[in-house]
Scaffold this motif. Structure first.
Motif, PDB file in Angstrom:
ATOM      1  N   TYR A  58       0.805  -1.227   0.000  1.00 52.16           N
ATOM      2  CA  TYR A  58       0.000   0.000   0.000  1.00 52.16           C
ATOM      3  C   TYR A  58       0.833   1.271   0.000  1.00 52.16           C
ATOM      4  N   THR A  59       2.134   1.193   0.325  1.00 53.45           N
ATOM      5  CA  THR A  59       2.970   2.399   0.275  1.00 53.45           C
ATOM      6  C   THR A  59       3.577   2.640  -1.099  1.00 53.45           C
ATOM      7  N   ASN A  60       3.495   1.683  -1.980  1.00 58.50           N
ATOM      8  CA  ASN A  60       4.072   1.798  -3.325  1.00 58.50           C
ATOM      9  C   ASN A  60       2.971   2.220  -4.291  1.00 58.50           C
ATOM     10  N   GLY A  61       2.899   3.519  -4.606  1.00 60.84           N
ATOM     11  CA  GLY A  61       1.802   3.973  -5.443  1.00 60.84           C
ATOM     12  C   GLY A  61       1.944   5.405  -5.902  1.00 60.84           C
ATOM     13  N   ASN A  62       0.825   5.976  -6.295  1.00 64.09           N
ATOM     14  CA  ASN A  62       0.785   7.316  -6.875  1.00 64.09           C
ATOM     15  C   ASN A  62      -0.476   8.039  -6.420  1.00 64.09           C
ATOM     16  N   TRP A  63      -0.408   9.355  -6.417  1.00 66.62           N
ATOM     17  CA  TRP A  63      -1.617  10.161  -6.247  1.00 66.62           C
ATOM     18  C   TRP A  63      -2.263  10.338  -7.611  1.00 66.62           C
ATOM     19  N   ILE A  64      -3.511   9.925  -7.733  1.00 69.50           N
ATOM     20  CA  ILE A  64      -4.220   9.910  -9.006  1.00 69.50           C
ATOM     21  C   ILE A  64      -5.316  10.966  -9.013  1.00 69.50           C
ATOM     22  N   TRP A  65      -5.325  11.745 -10.072  1.00 71.95           N
ATOM     23  CA  TRP A  65      -6.409  12.702 -10.275  1.00 71.95           C
ATOM     24  C   TRP A  65      -7.661  11.939 -10.664  1.00 71.95           C
ATOM     25  N   ASP A  66      -8.752  12.172  -9.937  1.00 71.25           N
ATOM     26  CA  ASP A  66      -9.997  11.448 -10.183  1.00 71.25           C
ATOM     27  C   ASP A  66     -11.109  12.458 -10.434  1.00 71.25           C
ATOM     28  N   SER A  67     -11.510  12.586 -11.704  1.00 72.14           N
ATOM     29  CA  SER A  67     -12.490  13.606 -12.065  1.00 72.14           C
ATOM     30  C   SER A  67     -13.880  13.312 -11.530  1.00 72.14           C
ATOM     31  N   SER A  68     -14.120  12.089 -11.055  1.00 68.15           N
ATOM     32  CA  SER A  68     -15.436  11.760 -10.515  1.00 68.15           C
ATOM     33  C   SER A  68     -15.632  12.297  -9.097  1.00 68.15           C
ATOM     34  N   ILE A  69     -14.560  12.762  -8.458  1.00 65.95           N
ATOM     35  CA  ILE A  69     -14.685  13.390  -7.140  1.00 65.95           C
ATOM     36  C   ILE A  69     -15.142  14.827  -7.359  1.00 65.95           C
ATOM     37  N   ASP A  70     -16.404  15.098  -7.085  1.00 66.10           N
ATOM     38  CA  ASP A  70     -16.960  16.405  -7.446  1.00 66.10           C
ATOM     39  C   ASP A  70     -17.661  17.115  -6.294  1.00 66.10           C
ATOM     40  N   SER A  71     -17.447  16.640  -5.058  1.00 68.31           N
ATOM     41  CA  SER A  71     -18.079  17.314  -3.928  1.00 68.31           C
ATOM     42  C   SER A  71     -17.225  17.146  -2.672  1.00 68.31           C
ATOM     43  N   TYR A  72     -17.430  18.034  -1.712  1.00 68.31           N
ATOM     44  CA  TYR A  72     -16.739  17.930  -0.424  1.00 68.31           C
ATOM     45  C   TYR A  72     -17.240  16.688   0.311  1.00 68.31           C
ATOM     46  N   PRO A  73     -16.340  15.902   0.907  1.00 65.88           N
ATOM     47  CA  PRO A  73     -16.798  14.753   1.693  1.00 65.88           C
ATOM     48  C   PRO A  73     -17.428  15.159   3.010  1.00 65.88           C
ATOM     49  N   TYR A  74     -17.071  16.332   3.519  1.00 64.96           N
ATOM     50  CA  TYR A  74     -17.657  16.867   4.746  1.00 64.96           C
ATOM     51  C   TYR A  74     -17.258  18.328   4.852  1.00 64.96           C
ATOM     52  N   LEU A  75     -17.851  19.041   5.801  1.00 65.99           N
ATOM     53  CA  LEU A  75     -17.590  20.467   5.989  1.00 65.99           C
ATOM     54  C   LEU A  75     -16.921  20.719   7.329  1.00 65.99           C
ATOM     55  N   SER A  76     -16.140  21.780   7.384  1.00 64.56           N
ATOM     56  CA  SER A  76     -15.511  22.224   8.620  1.00 64.56           C
ATOM     57  C   SER A  76     -16.200  23.483   9.122  1.00 64.56           C
ATOM     58  N   ALA A  77     -16.092  23.724  10.425  1.00 62.09           N
ATOM     59  CA  ALA A  77     -16.560  24.996  10.964  1.00 62.09           C
ATOM     60  C   ALA A  77     -15.634  26.108  10.480  1.00 62.09           C
ATOM     61  N   GLU A  78     -16.165  27.313  10.330  1.00 59.69           N
ATOM     62  CA  GLU A  78     -15.330  28.432   9.911  1.00 59.69           C
ATOM     63  C   GLU A  78     -14.236  28.689  10.937  1.00 59.69           C
ATOM     64  N   ASP A  79     -13.027  28.912  10.444  1.00 59.12           N
ATOM     65  CA  ASP A  79     -11.889  29.159  11.329  1.00 59.12           C
ATOM     66  C   ASP A  79     -10.973  30.181  10.666  1.00 59.12           C
ATOM     67  N   PHE A  80     -11.144  31.448  11.045  1.00 61.11           N
ATOM     68  CA  PHE A  80     -10.330  32.512  10.455  1.00 61.11           C
ATOM     69  C   PHE A  80      -9.067  32.779  11.275  1.00 61.11           C
TER      70      PHE A  80
END
Length: 367
Positions: A58-80
């Motif tokens: 699992y450590t031998n790999g690449n970061w792959i661009w995936d165009s099907s990812i089109d939304s945030y998986p979750y939201l964070s509270a605002e933090d300025f």
């Protein structure tokens, strides 16, 4: 230190794909029926690769661009205060549906697949269990990711636990019901304790860890990013291992459920990064006197992990370093008081791959 940090045995890169997203739970072709039966899953289309079964895979790999990812998986509270840039990026997404590029990459091992995070499956397998998480701000990011992936939002203010601890390294304690959306498996709890450093043989540090162990069925821990001199780091590691060996009941809780999350360090010039690194990790981390990044990775490799191996506990190491050191993108960039922050990530962000790897160990590797 003049020792080289670039000795990790993996090949890396970035690829782009525009095919539909792989199903949430890719199946090992040899164990597909057994896995579906165990987890009460309906049949899904099979991938071309089996599940990853080892760190080398699992450590031998690449970061792959995936165009099907089109939304945030979750939201964070605002933090300025601590995450101004991340808050602005999220607001832009909410107002114009503009997805930041750093959320469109996923880690893809070369010869196998990692199980995609599925909240319902997680709740089913974890029913009745407590996941303890302890450590510094990077461990808090791990806890935030798990909360966000389960709830759709990070909500620290709803789950704070009062404490009597006086230690200056303590900041936060959370008790989070993770599976509130799955009433048939809703007895799953995350306990998080923010404890920046584990100081050698200090009563309060040992007591905090022992108390968390007592209520946890899984424990994920790391204090590595806060630098200690080498001898102090060795003594600190020996001290927390003694607590683990004394208080973790391996007869009822397999010690493989103790997870050391491998240590990652700050990157260099993260404000300039627009994509994951390609190839070697040379130069991706920052040699900075405050973070001591030229020594921290070596301490993790030459002190912490060897001492864990020597203990009578079978501690599992979540090897996130190989993939995370390539993620110079996705950082907060602007941190506390406007200072550069190339250590912490936006939430959501690359830290979600850490939770996914934990999930993979639990679901696929049956830990």
């Amino acid at each position: 230190s003049n020792l080289s940090l670039c000795r990790l045995p993996f090949q890396v890169g970035v690829f782009h794909i525009d095919t539909p997203m792989i199903p949430l739970l890719p199946f090992d072709l040899q164990t597909n029926q057994e896995f579906q039966s165990k987890n009460n899953l309906s049949s899904l289309s099979l991938p071309t690769k089996p599940f990853c079964r080892s760190k080398e895979e699992y450590t031998n790999g690449n970061w792959i661009w995936d165009s099907s990812i089109d939304s945030y998986p979750y939201l964070s509270a605002e933090d300025f205060v601590w995450g101004k840039r991340c808050t602005e990026i999220q607001k832009k997404y909410l107002t114009s549906n503009s997805m930041p590029d750093f959320l469109r990459y996923r880690w893809q091992p070369s010869t196998c697949d990692i199980a995609r995070f599925n909240p319902e499956t997680f709740c089913r397998i974890m029913d009745g269990k407590t996941i303890g998480i302890i450590g510094d701000s990077m461990q808090q990011q791990f806890a935030h990711s798990l909360m966000g992936l389960m709830h759709g939002k990070i909500e620290d203010s709803m789950y704070g636990v009062p404490t009597v601890w006086s230690n200056e390294t303590y900041f936060l304690s959370l008790k989070v019901p993770l599976c509130r959306d799955y009433p048939q498996h809703n007895n799953v709890t995350m306990r998080f304790v923010r404890w920046n450093k584990f100081k050698p043989y200090q009563t309060e540090d040992q007591t905090v860890l022992a108390e968390l162990i007592s209520v946890s069925d899984y424990l994920i821990f790391n204090w590595g990013v806060h630098y200690l001199p080498w001898l102090e780091m060795e003594n600190s590691t020996k001290s927390f291992i003694e607590v683990l060996e004394k208080h973790w009941d391996a007869s009822s809780k397999p010690s493989e459920r103790l997870f050391w999350r491998s240590t990652v360090v700050a990157h260099a010039n993260c404000s300039e990064a627009t994509a994951p690194e390609i190839g070697s990790i040379n130069g991706t981390y920052a040699i900075h006197p405050y973070y001591n990044t030229d020594e921290i990775l070596l301490q993790d490799e030459h002190i912490v992990r060897p001492l864990l191996d020597q203990s009578f506990l079978n501690v599992t190491v979540l090897h996130i370093e190989s993939s995370s050191l390539l993620r110079r993108d996705g950082h907060r960039v602007i941190g506390h008081n406007g200072k550069e922050d190339c250590l912490h990530y936006c939430e959501p962000g690359p830290v979600d791959s850490w939770v996914q790897l934990f999930y993979h160990h639990v679901v696929v590797m049956d830990i």
